[in-house]
Motif scaffolding. Structure first.
Motif, mmCIF file in Angstrom:
data_model
loop_
_atom_site.group_PDB
_atom_site.id
_atom_site.type_symbol
_atom_site.label_atom_id
_atom_site.label_comp_id
_atom_site.label_asym_id
_atom_site.label_seq_id
_atom_site.Cartn_x
_atom_site.Cartn_y
_atom_site.Cartn_z
ATOM 1 N N GLU A 4 0.836 -1.196 0.000
ATOM 2 C CA GLU A 4 0.000 0.000 0.000
ATOM 3 C C GLU A 4 0.875 1.252 0.000
ATOM 4 O O GLU A 4 1.822 1.347 0.763
ATOM 5 N N THR A 5 0.568 2.160 -0.870
ATOM 6 C CA THR A 5 1.299 3.417 -0.857
ATOM 7 C C THR A 5 0.436 4.506 -0.229
ATOM 8 O O THR A 5 -0.789 4.437 -0.264
ATOM 9 N N TYR A 6 1.078 5.475 0.330
ATOM 10 C CA TYR A 6 0.359 6.546 1.009
ATOM 11 C C TYR A 6 1.208 7.803 0.952
ATOM 12 O O TYR A 6 2.416 7.741 0.730
ATOM 13 N N ASP A 7 0.545 8.928 1.142
ATOM 14 C CA ASP A 7 1.253 10.197 1.033
ATOM 15 C C ASP A 7 0.633 11.222 1.969
ATOM 16 O O ASP A 7 -0.423 10.980 2.565
ATOM 17 N N ASP A 10 -3.293 12.142 2.794
ATOM 18 C CA ASP A 10 -4.191 11.034 2.480
ATOM 19 C C ASP A 10 -5.030 10.679 3.711
ATOM 20 O O ASP A 10 -4.582 10.840 4.844
ATOM 21 N N VAL A 60 -5.729 2.826 2.397
ATOM 22 C CA VAL A 60 -5.899 4.242 2.089
ATOM 23 C C VAL A 60 -7.323 4.429 1.584
ATOM 24 O O VAL A 60 -7.758 3.750 0.664
ATOM 25 N N GLN A 62 -8.787 7.643 0.912
ATOM 26 C CA GLN A 62 -8.857 8.742 -0.050
ATOM 27 C C GLN A 62 -7.469 9.322 -0.267
ATOM 28 O O GLN A 62 -6.789 9.668 0.690
ATOM 29 N N ARG A 63 -7.091 9.394 -1.521
ATOM 30 C CA ARG A 63 -5.776 9.936 -1.826
ATOM 31 C C ARG A 63 -5.874 11.426 -2.126
ATOM 32 O O ARG A 63 -6.611 11.835 -2.999
ATOM 33 N N SER A 65 -3.670 13.253 -3.462
ATOM 34 C CA SER A 65 -3.014 13.619 -4.718
ATOM 35 C C SER A 65 -3.898 13.386 -5.940
ATOM 36 O O SER A 65 -3.709 14.004 -6.983
ATOM 37 N N SER A 66 -4.878 12.493 -5.838
ATOM 38 C CA SER A 66 -5.699 12.164 -7.009
ATOM 39 C C SER A 66 -7.088 12.773 -6.924
ATOM 40 O O SER A 66 -8.002 12.386 -7.628
ATOM 41 N N GLU A 67 -7.250 13.742 -6.028
ATOM 42 C CA GLU A 67 -8.573 14.289 -5.774
ATOM 43 C C GLU A 67 -9.043 15.237 -6.883
ATOM 44 O O GLU A 67 -10.220 15.319 -7.167
#
Ligand SMILES: [Zn+2]
Length: 68
Positions: A4-7, A10, A60, A62-63, A65-67
């Protein structure tokens, strides 16, 4: 096996909900050697070493960065 990636910013779900029982969702407010997350129910902030955070995070939701 999928990691899983996260930033920053998020919204993530943790395996355990916060003791306030208002929300299982947390927002990542700091990324570094330590990860800081804020409870979306009560606003409490907690910090984990990165490896511990990754063990305790479920997914995750809700990201940031992709909102847009
Ligand atoms: Zn809380």
């Amino acid at each position: 096996m999928l990691k899983e990636t996260y930033d920053l910013n998020d919204i993530v779900e943790m395996k355990k909900e916060h003791p306030c029982h208002k929300s299982k969702l947390w927002q990542i407010t700091r990324m570094g050697a330590d990860i800081k997350i804020r409870c979306q129910g009560c606003g409490a902030v907690i910090m984990f070493p990165r490896h511990e955070f990754e063990k305790k995070m479920k997914k995750v939701v809700q990201r940031a960065s992709s909102e847009e």
